[in-house]
Write a protein that holds these residues in place. Structure first.
Motif, short mmCIF file in Angstrom:
data_model
loop_
_atom_site.label_atom_id
_atom_site.label_comp_id
_atom_site.label_asym_id
_atom_site.label_seq_id
_atom_site.Cartn_x
_atom_site.Cartn_y
_atom_site.Cartn_z
N TRP A 36 0.86 -1.17 0.00
CA TRP A 36 0.00 0.00 0.00
C TRP A 36 0.90 1.23 0.00
O TRP A 36 1.90 1.27 0.73
N THR A 37 0.58 2.20 -0.81
CA THR A 37 1.36 3.43 -0.88
C THR A 37 0.49 4.59 -0.43
O THR A 37 -0.60 4.82 -0.98
N VAL A 38 0.96 5.32 0.57
CA VAL A 38 0.29 6.54 1.04
C VAL A 38 1.38 7.59 1.19
O VAL A 38 2.24 7.48 2.07
N ALA A 39 1.35 8.60 0.33
CA ALA A 39 2.46 9.55 0.27
C ALA A 39 1.93 10.96 0.07
O ALA A 39 0.78 11.16 -0.35
N PRO A 40 2.76 11.97 0.34
CA PRO A 40 2.33 13.36 0.16
C PRO A 40 2.03 13.68 -1.30
O PRO A 40 2.61 13.08 -2.21
N ASP A 41 1.13 14.63 -1.50
CA ASP A 41 0.78 15.02 -2.87
C ASP A 41 1.83 15.90 -3.51
O ASP A 41 1.75 16.20 -4.71
N LEU A 53 -1.83 19.96 12.33
CA LEU A 53 -2.81 20.02 13.41
C LEU A 53 -3.89 21.07 13.18
O LEU A 53 -4.96 20.99 13.77
N TYR A 54 -3.62 22.07 12.36
CA TYR A 54 -4.51 23.23 12.31
C TYR A 54 -5.24 23.40 10.99
O TYR A 54 -5.74 24.46 10.68
N ARG A 55 -5.31 22.34 10.20
CA ARG A 55 -6.10 22.38 8.97
C ARG A 55 -6.56 20.98 8.63
O ARG A 55 -5.93 19.99 9.04
N PRO A 56 -7.64 20.85 7.89
CA PRO A 56 -8.12 19.51 7.50
C PRO A 56 -7.20 18.87 6.47
O PRO A 56 -6.59 19.57 5.65
N LEU A 57 -7.07 17.56 6.53
CA LEU A 57 -6.27 16.82 5.56
C LEU A 57 -7.19 16.20 4.51
O LEU A 57 -8.26 15.68 4.82
N ARG A 58 -6.74 16.24 3.26
CA ARG A 58 -7.51 15.67 2.16
C ARG A 58 -6.81 14.40 1.68
O ARG A 58 -5.61 14.39 1.41
N LEU A 59 -7.57 13.32 1.60
CA LEU A 59 -7.06 12.03 1.14
C LEU A 59 -7.64 11.73 -0.24
O LEU A 59 -8.85 11.79 -0.44
N THR A 60 -6.75 11.40 -1.19
CA THR A 60 -7.18 11.10 -2.56
C THR A 60 -6.72 9.69 -2.92
O THR A 60 -5.54 9.35 -2.79
N ARG A 61 -7.66 8.89 -3.38
CA ARG A 61 -7.33 7.54 -3.81
C ARG A 61 -6.95 7.57 -5.28
O ARG A 61 -7.72 8.00 -6.15
N LEU A 62 -5.74 7.09 -5.59
CA LEU A 62 -5.23 7.11 -6.96
C LEU A 62 -5.53 5.82 -7.70
O LEU A 62 -5.78 5.83 -8.90
N ASP A 63 -5.43 4.70 -7.00
CA ASP A 63 -5.87 3.41 -7.53
C ASP A 63 -6.12 2.47 -6.37
O ASP A 63 -6.27 2.93 -5.23
N ASP A 64 -6.11 1.17 -6.62
CA ASP A 64 -6.59 0.21 -5.62
C ASP A 64 -5.90 0.34 -4.26
O ASP A 64 -6.55 0.37 -3.23
N ARG A 65 -4.56 0.43 -4.25
CA ARG A 65 -3.83 0.51 -2.98
C ARG A 65 -2.84 1.67 -2.98
O ARG A 65 -1.79 1.58 -2.34
N ARG A 66 -3.20 2.75 -3.64
CA ARG A 66 -2.29 3.89 -3.75
C ARG A 66 -3.06 5.18 -3.48
O ARG A 66 -4.06 5.48 -4.15
N TYR A 67 -2.57 5.93 -2.49
CA TYR A 67 -3.26 7.14 -2.04
C TYR A 67 -2.26 8.29 -1.92
O TYR A 67 -1.06 8.08 -1.76
N MET A 68 -2.80 9.51 -1.96
CA MET A 68 -1.98 10.68 -1.63
C MET A 68 -2.72 11.55 -0.62
O MET A 68 -3.95 11.57 -0.57
N VAL A 69 -1.93 12.23 0.21
CA VAL A 69 -2.44 13.09 1.27
C VAL A 69 -1.84 14.47 1.08
O VAL A 69 -0.65 14.61 0.78
N ASP A 70 -2.65 15.51 1.27
CA ASP A 70 -2.11 16.87 1.14
C ASP A 70 -1.50 17.31 2.46
O ASP A 70 -1.90 18.32 3.05
N GLY A 71 -0.53 16.53 2.92
CA GLY A 71 0.10 16.81 4.20
C GLY A 71 1.52 16.30 4.24
O GLY A 71 2.14 16.04 3.21
N THR A 72 2.03 16.13 5.43
CA THR A 72 3.42 15.74 5.64
C THR A 72 3.57 14.21 5.62
O THR A 72 2.58 13.48 5.67
N PRO A 73 4.82 13.72 5.57
CA PRO A 73 5.01 12.28 5.66
C PRO A 73 4.45 11.69 6.95
O PRO A 73 3.88 10.58 6.93
#
Length: 255
Positions: A36-41, A53-73
């Protein structure tokens, strides 16, 4: 669905979900488990152990087991372990970072911080970095990375509160002298703060550039990499200087 016979492995980094080093690491890891890959955008280098801590995080699914987050590692590891994966992975693999993470670099590195966060959350972890900048050289490390991952997976137990920091030398894998276990070196940055002036005549500052000087024991990470070895440094979460506990107690602080 995840094959129950294969271990679950989580890959992340600080160079961003599109980085070549991450693609290499995830591709190699596929031989050993369900990855599974979950990495910064985007690139998050030198973010250290920052949490958003002070803003909402957005999670985007790229494919079956691969995601990106608009945040830090660190955000990525937390989201992956607490939201995406149903069970903890066997290992968290962070990298391969484009650039070294030796000496004091480990305090600034988002790559290392991702492995550290996994360790805090009870999952064994390894951070991988390449000390060069030529991706064609990095691409030669597939088999060597596979050997390191295989060796870690053979361990039925992994030391508590400890993770591994791996640095690959700036040479093709066929020219590597071997793998050695090392201690952290010390790196002093010189002229790394630069003052400039904008078009309005206002001063501003940039951190980076300049040059650095290394020092450390004979088994330091930077010495191993310079000699053409892969450096593997076990890092521990507890920063306590136990040798000084009794001395500092004798200072009578607060009396």
């Amino acid at each position: 669905m995840t094959d129950a016979a294969r271990p679950v492995l989580l890959c992340t980094n600080d160079d961003g979900v599109q980085a070549g080093g991450l693609a290499l690491l995830a591709g190699v890891a596929e031989s050993f488990g369900d990855v599974w890959t979950v990495a910064p955008d985007r690139e998050q280098s030198a973010t250290s152990h920052a949490l958003s801590l002070y803003r909402p995080l957005r999670l985007t699914r790229l494919d079956d087991r691969r995601y990106m987050v608009d945040g830090t590692p660190t955000d990525c590891v937390v989201v992956a372990l607490k939201e995406i994966l149903e069970t903890p992975p066997r290992f968290v693999l962070s990298g391969v970072n484009h650039g070294p993470n030796m000496g004091e670099d480990v305090l600034y590195s988002g790559t290392v911080a991702a492995a550290m966060e996994a360790t805090i959350l009870g999952v064994p972890a390894v951070a991988f970095s390449f000390t060069g900048d030529d991706e064609t050289v990095l691409e030669t490390y597939g088999d060597l990375l596979g050997g390191l991952i295989r060796s870690c997976l053979r361990r039925t137990e992994f030391p508590e509160e400890t993770f591994l920091n791996v640095n690959l030398p700036n040479r093709p894998a066929s020219e590597v002298e071997g793998v050695v276990v090392t201690a952290l070196g010390r790196r002093v940055y010189i002229d790394s703060l630069r003052r400039s002036r904008d078009e309005h005549g206002h001063d501003y500052f940039r951190i980076g550039g300049g040059h650095s000087a290394w020092r450390g024991r004979e088994d330091s990470d930077f010495r191993a990499v310079r000699a053409g070895y892969v450096s593997v440094t076990p890092l521990h979460l507890d920063l306590t200087n136990f040798e000084l506990l009794n001395e500092v107690r004798s200072w009578g602080l607060g009396s």
